[in-house]
Write a protein that holds these residues in place. Structure first.
Motif, PDB file in Angstrom:
ATOM      1  N   PRO B   4      -1.659  -0.346 -11.586  1.00 18.30           N
ATOM      2  CA  PRO B   4      -3.014  -0.857 -11.494  1.00 18.30           C
ATOM      3  C   PRO B   4      -3.858   0.007 -10.563  1.00 18.30           C
ATOM      4  O   PRO B   4      -3.469   0.270  -9.421  1.00 18.30           O
ATOM      5  CB  PRO B   4      -2.813  -2.252 -10.927  1.00 18.30           C
ATOM      6  CG  PRO B   4      -1.510  -2.204 -10.230  1.00 18.30           C
ATOM      7  CD  PRO B   4      -0.723  -1.035 -10.717  1.00 18.30           C
ATOM      8  N   SER B   6      -6.408  -0.759  -9.089  1.00 18.65           N
ATOM      9  CA  SER B   6      -6.971  -1.499  -7.974  1.00 18.65           C
ATOM     10  C   SER B   6      -6.070  -1.474  -6.745  1.00 18.65           C
ATOM     11  O   SER B   6      -6.512  -1.792  -5.656  1.00 18.65           O
ATOM     12  CB  SER B   6      -7.211  -2.931  -8.414  1.00 18.65           C
ATOM     13  OG  SER B   6      -6.118  -3.391  -9.161  1.00 18.65           O
ATOM     14  N   PHE B   7      -4.783  -1.075  -6.908  1.00 20.70           N
ATOM     15  CA  PHE B   7      -3.887  -0.989  -5.751  1.00 20.70           C
ATOM     16  C   PHE B   7      -4.438  -0.012  -4.718  1.00 20.70           C
ATOM     17  O   PHE B   7      -4.208  -0.152  -3.530  1.00 20.70           O
ATOM     18  CB  PHE B   7      -2.503  -0.495  -6.192  1.00 20.70           C
ATOM     19  CG  PHE B   7      -1.512  -1.609  -6.365  1.00 20.70           C
ATOM     20  CD1 PHE B   7      -1.942  -2.865  -6.713  1.00 20.70           C
ATOM     21  CD2 PHE B   7      -0.163  -1.392  -6.175  1.00 20.70           C
ATOM     22  CE1 PHE B   7      -1.030  -3.892  -6.888  1.00 20.70           C
ATOM     23  CE2 PHE B   7       0.751  -2.411  -6.337  1.00 20.70           C
ATOM     24  CZ  PHE B   7       0.314  -3.663  -6.697  1.00 20.70           C
ATOM     25  N   LYS B   9      -7.334   0.383  -3.742  1.00 22.55           N
ATOM     26  CA  LYS B   9      -8.370  -0.175  -2.877  1.00 22.55           C
ATOM     27  C   LYS B   9      -7.899  -1.459  -2.188  1.00 22.55           C
ATOM     28  O   LYS B   9      -8.586  -1.966  -1.323  1.00 22.55           O
ATOM     29  CB  LYS B   9      -9.610  -0.494  -3.721  1.00 22.55           C
ATOM     30  CG  LYS B   9     -10.225   0.704  -4.395  1.00 22.55           C
ATOM     31  CD  LYS B   9     -11.136   1.417  -3.433  1.00 22.55           C
ATOM     32  CE  LYS B   9     -11.755   2.666  -4.029  1.00 22.55           C
ATOM     33  NZ  LYS B   9     -12.632   2.342  -5.154  1.00 22.55           N
ATOM     34  N   SER B  10      -6.783  -1.998  -2.621  1.00 25.72           N
ATOM     35  CA  SER B  10      -6.380  -3.296  -2.093  1.00 25.72           C
ATOM     36  C   SER B  10      -4.862  -3.392  -2.131  1.00 25.72           C
ATOM     37  O   SER B  10      -4.266  -3.479  -3.200  1.00 25.72           O
ATOM     38  CB  SER B  10      -7.022  -4.399  -2.950  1.00 25.72           C
ATOM     39  OG  SER B  10      -6.312  -5.596  -2.810  1.00 25.72           O
ATOM     40  N   LEU B  11      -4.242  -3.320  -0.972  1.00 26.25           N
ATOM     41  CA  LEU B  11      -2.781  -3.335  -0.914  1.00 26.25           C
ATOM     42  C   LEU B  11      -2.374  -4.387   0.108  1.00 26.25           C
ATOM     43  O   LEU B  11      -2.525  -4.180   1.303  1.00 26.25           O
ATOM     44  CB  LEU B  11      -2.280  -1.942  -0.512  1.00 26.25           C
ATOM     45  CG  LEU B  11      -0.811  -1.634  -0.749  1.00 26.25           C
ATOM     46  CD1 LEU B  11      -0.498  -1.624  -2.221  1.00 26.25           C
ATOM     47  CD2 LEU B  11      -0.476  -0.294  -0.145  1.00 26.25           C
ATOM     48  N   TRP B  12      -1.913  -5.529  -0.376  1.00 23.50           N
ATOM     49  CA  TRP B  12      -1.551  -6.611   0.535  1.00 23.50           C
ATOM     50  C   TRP B  12      -0.080  -6.456   0.909  1.00 23.50           C
ATOM     51  O   TRP B  12       0.763  -6.195   0.061  1.00 23.50           O
ATOM     52  CB  TRP B  12      -1.832  -7.972  -0.092  1.00 23.50           C
ATOM     53  CG  TRP B  12      -3.298  -8.246  -0.215  1.00 23.50           C
ATOM     54  CD1 TRP B  12      -4.312  -7.385   0.114  1.00 23.50           C
ATOM     55  CD2 TRP B  12      -3.918  -9.428  -0.696  1.00 23.50           C
ATOM     56  NE1 TRP B  12      -5.519  -7.978  -0.137  1.00 23.50           N
ATOM     57  CE2 TRP B  12      -5.314  -9.214  -0.631  1.00 23.50           C
ATOM     58  CE3 TRP B  12      -3.441 -10.643  -1.168  1.00 23.50           C
ATOM     59  CZ2 TRP B  12      -6.226 -10.194  -1.029  1.00 23.50           C
ATOM     60  CZ3 TRP B  12      -4.343 -11.611  -1.568  1.00 23.50           C
ATOM     61  CH2 TRP B  12      -5.726 -11.395  -1.494  1.00 23.50           C
ATOM     62  N   GLY B  42      -8.364  -1.569   2.750  1.00 27.05           N
ATOM     63  CA  GLY B  42      -8.014  -2.751   1.984  1.00 27.05           C
ATOM     64  C   GLY B  42      -6.584  -3.208   2.197  1.00 27.05           C
ATOM     65  O   GLY B  42      -6.084  -4.034   1.446  1.00 27.05           O
ATOM     66  N   ASP B  53       1.772  -6.990  -2.357  1.00 25.70           N
ATOM     67  CA  ASP B  53       2.000  -5.862  -3.257  1.00 25.70           C
ATOM     68  C   ASP B  53       2.982  -4.887  -2.628  1.00 25.70           C
ATOM     69  O   ASP B  53       3.624  -4.110  -3.313  1.00 25.70           O
ATOM     70  CB  ASP B  53       0.699  -5.112  -3.523  1.00 25.70           C
ATOM     71  CG  ASP B  53      -0.438  -6.056  -3.811  1.00 25.70           C
ATOM     72  OD1 ASP B  53      -0.270  -6.869  -4.712  1.00 25.70           O
ATOM     73  OD2 ASP B  53      -1.473  -5.972  -3.124  1.00 25.70           O
TER      74      ASP B  53
END
Lengths: 330, 143
Positions: B4, B6-7, B9-12, B42, B53
């Motif tokens: 993805p 989007s990973f 910009k956003s990695l939890w 992010g 993630d």
């Protein structure tokens, strides 16, 4: 027929507006919090990135859960938050369903998003989520009393001032409380505003009232088993709920518009009012969520209850008494 | 598993302590401070593996923690990345002779990136996250 279509498309427009502004304001909240901690913070689009990331992930449904309830709860939370927004005025646009509900209905509907989270928590049948759901119920019960005193105080004051339909939100925004009261009642109104500001983070489960989610002790509490699409829907619901709570504060205490003071052509007035409304929403979210969130630590659940029931309840009744004394003097 | 976009910009991130001495955790907390501030990219810490993630593992794996580590890994929704922080997870590090270890980490779960060091510097952990994303981009996730 035309009315039904208006409500249908209006609802879609309000839903899109609520979701987008909700996510933008969550991003602004994170930036402001980061700046107050001397950090740079994420870009303002961060909640959008997070949302698309969550949508692209696997949606885990635990084996022990009740799947239909587990999947229904996030939808219910988002839908009920959007429904709330339909009853609140946005800028100088009157509320879409203004004719169909009043302040009492809003106070009741405010329970539904929290209740959806409780249902989701119980349905996921994780011990963490169950404890979180129980705490959320206790929090809900505790902030109902201060919230109800606000509604009662408002309606009483408006009824006493001879306004027709004192519970209707349109008559509340048309007659701001500040203009109806003397000095004693002014103190009461300020106390009511304070009560609502403190109820807001409880309603949104933000620090210091995030005991139901409590990442460090309950590992996310209510939301512990949620992932992927379901979690993304809860994320959207949080954004919309922040807008709803701020819009409620604005509608009750700061209902003024730019067009009340400056004569503008209709379209320009609508745009100016909307921009001013968004500014007011951001100011309310800053003081009611961001600033409180950054200055305090999490309260224990029994402290949450005693704060809301004893202290805030007492402040609410004091405000009510002040408004009544003001009414008797005048 | 499709990577993805989007990973990036956003990695939890979920922290997992598999018997660490807390040295690596201190370096990880440094990542959240104003000096490094990984929230700019992010990256944020979450409390539940279901939201995560990225799994950051510290410490050699002790006998008691191994089943829990496997469980936490399986609880994470796909796609996911695993980074092992500290030399303990590679070879046992300072605890290599201990009777209670059944590590290294990659005997228990697949690891994408190793960060050696005792403890590694915060920059090294950020670098590892970047490496893991590059690896995801080449769709080589060990899942």
């Amino acid at each position: 027929m035309g009315n039904v279509l208006l409500i249908l498309f209006g609802t879609l427009a309000v839903a899109a507006f609520g979701i987008i502004t909700g996510l933008v304001f969550l991003g602004v909240d994170r930036i402001l919090v980061a700046r107050m901690q001397a950090r740079i913070g994420p870009p303002w689009q961060q909640p959008f990135f997070d949302f698309f990331k969550l949508m692209s992930k696997e949606n885990v449904i635990p084996r022990n859960s009740i799947p239909w309830l587990f999947n229904l709860a996030p939808l219910l939370a988002l839908a009920s938050s959007i429904v709330l927004l339909l009853y609140l005025p946005i800028g100088s646009f009157p509320a879409l369903l203004a004719a169909h509900g009043d302040l009492i209905l809003i106070v009741y509907l405010l329970i539904v998003p929290a209740l959806a989270m409780v249902v989701g928590g119980f349905a996921s049948s994780s011990p963490y989520a169950t404890i979180g759901a129980q705490r959320e119920m206790v929090t809900m019960i505790s902030y109902e009393l201060p919230l109800a005193t606000i509604a009662v105080a408002y309606a009483w004051k408006l009824g006493q001032a001879g306004v027709a339909h004192p519970f209707a939100l349109s008559s509340i925004t048309a007659n701001p409380i500040w203009g109806l009261v003397g000095p004693v009642g002014l103190a009461g109104a300020v106390l009511l505003l304070l009560v609502l500001i403190v109820v807001t983070p409880g309603e949104l489960s933000r620090i210091p009232f995030d005991t139901p989610e409590a990442e460090t002790e309950l590992a996310g509490g209510l939301l512990v088993e949620y992932s992927g699409r379901n979690f993304a829907l809860f994320y959207l619901a949080l954004g919309v709920k922040s807008i709803v709570m701020a819009a409620l504060v604005v509608a009750l205490f700061f209902p003024w518009n730019v067009s009340d003071f400056i004569a503008l052509p209709t379209v320009a007035a609508r745009i100016a009012d909307l921009a001013f409304w968004l500014l007011k929403i951001e100011v309310v979210i800053f003081f009611a969520a961001s600033l409180i969130r950054i200055s305090l630590a999490r309260l224990r659940i029994n402290h949450v209850v005693s704060l809301y029931w004893k202290y805030l309840g007492a402040v609410g009744f004091l405000a009510l008494a002040l408004l009544m004394i003001d009414g008797m003097i005048a | 598993m499709k990577y993805p976009n989007s990973f990036r910009k956003s990695l939890w991130t979920f922290l997992f302590n598999a018997g660490s001495c807390n040295g690596c955790e201190i370096e990880m907390v440094a990542l959240l401070t104003p000096r490094y501030d990984v929230e700019r990219f992010g990256i944020k810490l979450v409390g539940s593996p279901r939201h995560a993630d990225l799994l950051l593992i510290t410490g050699p794996v002790t006998r008691k923690i191994a089943p829990r580590l496997r469980m936490v890994y399986e609880q994470m929704p796909d796609p996911k990345v695993v980074i092992n922080v500290g030399v303990c997870g590679v070879s046992g590090g300072a605890f290599y002779e201990s009777y209670s270890l059944i590590g290294p980490v990659d005997d228990i779960i697949p690891v994408d990136v190793y960060v050696p060091g005792c403890p590694p510097r915060p920059e090294a952990i950020i670098h590892a996250a970047v490496k893991a994303l590059e690896k995801l981009e080449r769709a080589e996730v060990a899942s």
